[in-house]
Design an enzyme around this catalytic site. Sequence first.
Site, PDB file in Angstrom:
ATOM      1  N   ALA A 244       0.863  -1.185   0.192  1.00 35.87           N
ATOM      2  CA  ALA A 244       0.054  -0.062   0.053  1.00 35.87           C
ATOM      3  C   ALA A 244       0.839   1.343   0.050  1.00 35.87           C
ATOM      4  O   ALA A 244       2.087   1.062   0.415  1.00 35.87           O
ATOM      5  CB  ALA A 244      -0.936  -0.089   1.138  1.00 35.87           C
ATOM      6  N   ASP A 245       0.289   2.300  -0.333  1.00 37.05           N
ATOM      7  CA  ASP A 245       1.052   3.645  -0.506  1.00 37.05           C
ATOM      8  C   ASP A 245       0.346   4.639   0.412  1.00 37.05           C
ATOM      9  O   ASP A 245       1.109   5.509   0.865  1.00 37.05           O
ATOM     10  CB  ASP A 245       1.093   4.255  -1.978  1.00 37.05           C
ATOM     11  CG  ASP A 245       1.871   3.556  -2.641  1.00 37.05           C
ATOM     12  OD1 ASP A 245       1.360   2.488  -3.451  1.00 37.05           O
ATOM     13  OD2 ASP A 245       3.104   3.709  -2.915  1.00 37.05           O
ATOM     14  N   ARG A 246      -0.875   4.399   0.636  1.00 31.02           N
ATOM     15  CA  ARG A 246      -1.525   5.081   1.650  1.00 31.02           C
ATOM     16  C   ARG A 246      -2.844   4.511   2.082  1.00 31.02           C
ATOM     17  O   ARG A 246      -3.702   4.184   1.125  1.00 31.02           O
ATOM     18  CB  ARG A 246      -1.839   6.593   1.154  1.00 31.02           C
ATOM     19  CG  ARG A 246      -2.438   7.609   2.096  1.00 31.02           C
ATOM     20  CD  ARG A 246      -2.771   8.989   1.328  1.00 31.02           C
ATOM     21  NE  ARG A 246      -1.677   9.580   1.005  1.00 31.02           N
ATOM     22  CZ  ARG A 246      -1.242  10.958   1.224  1.00 31.02           C
ATOM     23  NH1 ARG A 246      -1.794  11.266   2.214  1.00 31.02           N
ATOM     24  NH2 ARG A 246      -0.176  11.268   0.546  1.00 31.02           N
TER      25      ARG A 246
END
Length: 355
Positions: A244-246
């Site tokens: 995940a990135d955010r």
Amino acid sequence: MALQSIKYERGSLLVLDQLLLPAHKEYIDVKHTRDGWEIIKKMQVRGAPAIAIAGCLSLAVELTNKEFETLPELASFIKDQLQYLVTSRPTAVNMLNATKTLSASVDELVATNTLTVDIVKERIIEEIECMMYQDISVNKSMGWFGAEHILERFHDQSVNILTHCNAGALATAGYGTALGIIRTLHERNRIKRVYFTETRPYNQGSRLTAYELVHDNIPATLICDSHAAILMKLHDISAVVVGADRVVANGDTANKVGTYQLSIVARHHEVPFYVSCPSSTFDPTMETGEEIVIEERPHIEMTETKGIRIAAPGINCWNPAFDVTPAELITGGIVTEFGVFKPGELKEQLARFTI
Ligand code: MRU
């Protein structure tokens, strides 16, 4: 030997150039925050945790080699450089979270009114170094929690895992988030096969994840992004595991573009869908995924391969680098260093562990 994308010792930072992999293994000598910003922007280093670690270490190197006269001068230099690093790529939140933490530490240290410039500088460098060491242990905890959770459903059988993009040692300080779970399963001899997407257009899968899986001798099969539905229909996929990135307050998750469609296909085929990320990827300031800024990358990433034009000249393109998977499609759970949580419970659970 473990794969090392970041080689750091006090005053020196070497970052593996991911644009040259797998053909060449070359390290870039990073001396200043400006170099850090550039290697992130050009995606020579990428992956949410690695962006934050490489960015902050570039600042640590510059701090080590630079003299400051006064505390206000040091404090504003650190905060300005951190703010600058945040502008390199907009979607992953880890660099922003690191900026908030380090800026608060600077303010706290300066506010004591008892510390010299050299001591404050030393403490900030140590805090950055600590982030790097902690990232590996955090990834190993996620590996353990994720593997346990997946294996609960499979008793003594081996599993087939599908992953997307590269959420491995190359995207972190080492071991990886999604690939960390896969590494743990492999260490326990419970991986039948890893399937992974090539991840167009930047090919993080075929270039980087393939490199890591071959390096670790994990049985693996590369698929095109468009093969995911037929794979889940015809092969026995035990779980989809991505990074995940955010991740925002309600559990909506931004990750490499293509993640959203995998979650829809997984739901259709009743395959549990997991997101694996450290608590530093959580952004409680955004309520839903609607608020996440999605980076758009240059069209050339789609129209050319290694300088050779592959799309008809004149064609229009759209190249969003990320998409948002709605919380309800994250059916397996969100794996963190504190445990595996339902997306809707994540905010409350992380508040318990991080206060
Ligand atoms: O554009 P990238 O390569 O930086 O995107 C990377 C991803 O989307 C990863 O899946 C994510 O950052 C998790 S990395 C542990």
